[in-house]
Scaffold this active site. Structure first.
Site, short mmCIF file in Angstrom:
data_model
loop_
_atom_site.label_atom_id
_atom_site.label_comp_id
_atom_site.label_asym_id
_atom_site.label_seq_id
_atom_site.Cartn_x
_atom_site.Cartn_y
_atom_site.Cartn_z
N HIS A 24 -1.64 -5.31 -2.42
CA HIS A 24 -3.03 -5.78 -2.29
C HIS A 24 -3.93 -5.26 -3.41
O HIS A 24 -5.07 -5.69 -3.53
CB HIS A 24 -3.59 -5.46 -0.89
CG HIS A 24 -4.07 -4.06 -0.71
ND1 HIS A 24 -3.37 -3.10 -0.02
CD2 HIS A 24 -5.21 -3.46 -1.12
CE1 HIS A 24 -4.06 -1.97 -0.02
NE2 HIS A 24 -5.17 -2.17 -0.69
N ASP A 67 3.24 -5.09 2.12
CA ASP A 67 2.22 -4.71 1.11
C ASP A 67 2.84 -3.73 0.10
O ASP A 67 2.63 -2.52 0.18
CB ASP A 67 1.02 -4.08 1.84
CG ASP A 67 -0.15 -3.85 0.91
OD1 ASP A 67 -0.09 -4.32 -0.25
OD2 ASP A 67 -1.12 -3.20 1.34
N GLY A 93 -9.55 3.49 -1.99
CA GLY A 93 -9.18 4.12 -3.26
C GLY A 93 -7.86 4.85 -3.18
O GLY A 93 -7.28 5.23 -4.20
N SER A 108 -5.28 3.45 -1.63
CA SER A 108 -4.27 2.39 -1.52
C SER A 108 -3.22 2.48 -2.62
O SER A 108 -3.53 2.80 -3.77
CB SER A 108 -4.94 1.03 -1.66
OG SER A 108 -5.47 0.69 -0.42
N1 ARG Z 1 -7.22 -0.59 1.55
C1 ARG Z 1 -7.64 0.69 1.11
C2 ARG Z 1 -7.61 0.79 -0.42
O1 ARG Z 1 -7.60 -0.22 -1.05
C3 ARG Z 1 -6.89 1.78 1.75
C4 ARG Z 1 -7.39 2.03 3.10
C5 ARG Z 1 -6.68 3.05 3.84
N2 ARG Z 1 -7.52 3.25 4.96
C6 ARG Z 1 -7.27 4.09 5.95
N3 ARG Z 1 -8.14 4.25 6.86
N4 ARG Z 1 -6.14 4.73 5.99
O2 ARG Z 1 -7.77 1.84 -0.99
#
Ligand code: ARG
Length: 860
Positions: A661, A716, A808, A810
């Site tokens: 993603h 993902d 961040g 991810s």
């Molecule tokens: N989608 C988020 C990113 O792009 C990561 C989120 C992880 N969130 C969590 N609550 N563990 O950085």
């Protein structure tokens, strides 16, 4: 080298010299005597045949018997000699190191240089004295081979020596006992009388390691340095930092200071071979002899600059020794030292309502051989307590419940080892804290504060644990044990969101039947138990105990075959590990655990991964900032003009694993274009990307998982190929990929790392952060996030909230520490509902589900 023990040239005994008093006739070889008749000699007449023949028979017989008995005697003698010299008399080499103090001598500078005539003259005298002392004791003197005086230091004069002995095996015990008592004062008395010129006040001798002795006997890598008043002197390993230290080296740095001074030594850079990979190490001694009894520290591996490597001597000398083997050469170290006045007082009387105190030189290492006493007095109407905020009093090989060497003592109770913040309180307004360090091995010590409190209200506005510790009221009855002993979780009224444990504690409902004993008495797991004689599978199913480890998957999820004692080859199943020879074994997670489980050993192949090459000093209690080199597979992915956007993990010199993603098209930016991205390996601080430990690479290609679903976030995962390979260093290492059968069980503690936001809607961290979270079982994960979870996802977090990954993070790694301290990539940070919310754990891509795709695509 002269051998003082060799007897003076023996005079050869003249065997022809008759012993005094003997007649000198019978055995004389003088020719004239041959003609004289000797008493008792009969000349037989030849005609007397009887007489002539008679002796013929018996004579031959006597002759044969004589020959036989002589040869018997001879062989007995040879046997005895062989036994005596080869076995009974077989000698062992015994090496000793030590020092002695000379009284009434004036120290001159020339004594610091072993090539001066002054050194040689004094060394000769001291050596003679030592040998005299050895010779006074027959259990020592007769075995002495060689002695050398290696150094002198000031005060009045201390001489450092080594001695070499050759002791027959059967005498070793007697010899060692005699050496252990060599400091006994009667030797000194005798000696003083014999040689008034050299008077010895104290003499110590320690058995030494032959390897270390070799170091002190080879002069090729010896340095002697004297501290200059008010100046810091630095020294380095040979070739530092441009070339690695020499192999098979044994280097010594003798550091001296003026009398009545002590030395402060700091390693400012330290990088030698990793402790577990080789035999290279540095040892610091509180002496000029490398004797174990005065060793302060043994160092190997590498340390980041924030690790305090300062040591203080008890006298005016220190010895630094570097031992290296043939392989694994590293840059070495840079160190600096200076002298300080001795007798810096420690302890004292502390008054007032609060204050701080520490071990001497904190956060540097405390010196050996000190005793400090703090008498703390707060106002009369108050009580006093001590809070130890940092506590590191670790001695190698000493368990923290014995405290036989270095310790803190309060109210007759001793404390040592490595401890989290703890409080000791007194029921009066006074308390005494004692600190003791013995002669060897030192640590950072402690940092403590004393506080006065009202005996009626020890924690104003907060909850008081029975230990005296104060905790926030919100922590009372929240399901977590915050007080030592768990007093904050006793006598609670459970809410409707909690269950009541048999022991009276309240725990979140979600923890019921999750396979983890959260109550402490296992009562949260009892109602979900299978009947007696049954085994409970990870998926909740009950099977007969006898079906466990029978080589068949009776549970349906393989958990009955997961942790069997003996590794056996079984029919291949989803839960079994498939060896390269296509045979399957029933052992759970056998990869890279240091044991051969597959008959072809393929489970231990390809294991150059998942190892940290630095010395972990994760001793910042409760801290969340990672240390340099702690997560060497962590990568920061930057986008042109945006800076850090996602995390990733290094799996080989050329490949990264991250989240798919991260490459979505957003705001008309085509994030899947490799040209937009830059990967930073070995990065710690986002503002320090030009640091020489950081390797930056552009990206050659980005491969998203073919089944990645942009809407559900299923699969993902993505791979990134670097434009050119990175080179591994202590800050850059690959992480291990889990096998498809690898299991990360519910409740297991796992680490998530990244530069993501430190709170929901917050901004990213500058320095790499780490958090420890727990694997949550898949069915509970489904309940918490209905209709969202696929088998490629896993929930990992802390259900009471407060700890999580965030925006961040991810693409970054979820690192699982497995047997043998190997780190495996359990997951990839994927998504979550907000960050760190209660009952909203983070969702991660389950890497074992995509391992085959990763391996096929990258060849790793
Ligand atoms: N989608 C988020 C990113 O792009 C990561 C989120 C992880 N969130 C969590 N609550 N563990 O950085």
């Amino acid at each position: 080298m002269k051998d003082y023990n060799k007897p003076p040239n023996e005079k050869k005994m003249n065997i022809y010299n008759p012993p005094p008093g003997s007649k000198g006739l019978k055995y004389s070889n003088k020719t004239e005597d041959m003609n004289g008749l000797e008493e008792g000699v009969v000349f037989l007449p030849t005609n007397n045949t009887k007489d002539v023949e008679k002796p013929c028979g018996p004579k031959r017989w006597v002759f044969v018997v004589a020959i036989l008995s002589i040869s018997l005697l001879l062989s007995l003698l040879v046997g005895f000699l062989v036994w005596h010299f080869k076995y009974r008399n077989a000698s062992v080499q015994k090496l000793y190191n030590g020092h002695l103090r000379l009284v009434g001598q004036k120290f001159v500078d020339a004594y610091e240089n072993s090539s001066t005539p002054e050194f040689a003259a004094l060394a000769r005298k001291v050596k003679g004295t030592l040998i005299d002392i050895y010779n006074k004791n027959q259990d020592i003197g007769s075995f002495h081979k060689e002695t050398e005086i290696v150094a002198f230091s000031e005060g009045s004069v201390i001489a450092y020596y080594w001695s070499d002995f050759s002791v027959p095996k059967y005498k070793v015990n007697v010899f060692e006992k005699a050496m252990a008592n060599i400091e006994a004062p009667h030797y000194m008395e005798i000696h003083k009388a014999r040689n008034p010129e050299i008077r010895i006040e104290s003499l110590v001798a320690f058995p030494s390691d032959p390897d270390i002795m070799k170091a002190s006997r080879d002069n090729s890598c010896h340095y002697a340095l004297h501290a200059q008043e008010g100046v810091v002197t630095s020294f380095t390993t040979p070739g530092f930092p441009n070339s690695p230290y020499p192999s098979n080296a044994r280097c010594l740095w003798a550091l001296r200071a003026d009398a009545d001074s002590v030395i402060s030594l700091t390693f400012t850079t330290f990088d030698v071979e990793q402790c577990t990979l080789g035999n290279d190490f540095v040892k610091v001694y509180d002496s000029l002899s490398p004797v174990e009894a005065h060793a302060l520290v043994k160092l190997c591996g590498s340390f980041n600059p924030s690790y305090n490597l300062t040591f203080v001597s008890s006298q005016n000398v220190l010895l630094v020794m570097l031992i290296t083997d043939a392989k694994g050469r590293h840059p070495g170290f840079k160190a600096e030292f200076f002298q300080m006045p001795k007798n810096r007082p420690c302890g004292g009387v502390l008054t007032g309502t609060s204050g701080n105190f520490t071990t001497p030189y904190y956060p540097g290492h405390y010196p050996p051989g000190i005793d400090c006493v703090w008498n703390i007095k707060v106002p009369k109407d108050k009580n006093v307590k001590i809070r130890f905020k940092e506590f590191f009093i670790v001695e190698p090989g000493i368990p923290s419940d014995s405290c036989t060497k270095d310790y803190v003592e309060i109210n007759k109770e001793k404390y040592c080892g490595l401890r989290n913040t703890f409080v000791v309180s007194s029921k009066t307004n006074e308390i005494t804290v004692r600190f003791h360090s013995d002669l060897s091995f030192v640590d950072t010590g402690f940092w403590a504060e004393f506080l006065s409190y009202d005996s009626s209200d020890p924690c104003p506005g907060r909850f008081t644990c029975s230990s005296g510790r104060c905790i926030d009221k919100s922590r009372r009855c929240d399901g977590w044990l915050d007080c030592p002993g768990g007093g904050d979780e006793k006598d609670c009224n459970c809410t409707e969101k909690q269950i009541r444990c048999n022991n009276g504690w309240c725990k979140p409902k979600y923890w019921l039947c999750d396979g983890v004993d959260d109550c402490g008495d296992n009562s949260d797991e009892l109602q979900c138990q299978c009947p007696a004689g049954n085994f409970k599978c990870n998926n909740g199913k009950c099977i007969l105990e006898a079906q466990k480890c029978n080589g068949r998957d009776d549970c349906g999820d393989g958990s009955d075959e997961g942790s069997c004692d003996s590794v056996v080859t079984v029919p291949c199943q989803e839960y079994t590990y498939k060896c390269r020879n296509n045979l399957c074994v029933n052992k759970r997670n056998p990869e890279c655990d240091g044991k051969k489980d597959c008959s072809d050993n393929s489970d231990e192949d390809n294991c150059n991964c998942g190892q940290r090459l630095y010395n972990k000093k994760s001793r910042i209690v409760g801290g969340q900032t990672a240390e340099v080199g702690e997560w060497p597979w962590q990568v920061s992915l930057h986008v042109k003009g945006e800076g850090h956007v996602c995390g990733a993990s290094l799996i080989s010199e050329k490949w990264l694993v991250t989240a798919a993603h991260c490459f979505r098209e957003e705001n008309y930016v085509r994030y899947f274009d490799p040209k937009l991205w830059t990967a930073y390996m070995g990065l710690h601080d986002q503002t320090d990307r030009t640091n020489s430990n950081v390797q930056m690479r552009s990206i050659k290609s980005i491969i998203r998982h073919p089944f990645y679903n942009d809407y559900t976030y299923d699969y993902d995962a993505a791979l990134m190929e670097l434009s050119s390979p990175v080179s591994y260093t202590k800050d850059i290492q690959p992480i291990c990929l889990p096998d498809v059968s690898h299991e990360f069980p519910t409740g297991k503690a796992i680490w998530v790392t990244g530069w993501g936001a430190t709170q929901e809607d917050g901004i990213g961290a500058t320095v790499l952060q780490k958090a420890e979270i727990r694997v949550i079982n898949q069915s509970m994960c489904n309940t918490l996030l209905p209709n969202q979870i696929t088998p490629r996802m896993m929930c990992v977090g802390i259900l009471t909230g407060g700890i999580d990954a965030c925006q961040g993070d991810s693409g970054g790694p979820l690192t699982s520490i497995e047997s043998n301290d190997r780190m495996f990539l359990a997951g990839i940070v994927s998504f979550g509902t907000g960050c760190a919310r209660r009952n909203k754990p983070g969702i991660y891509t389950r890497v074992s589900k995509i391992t085959n795709w990763i391996r096929e695509t990258t060849g790793v």
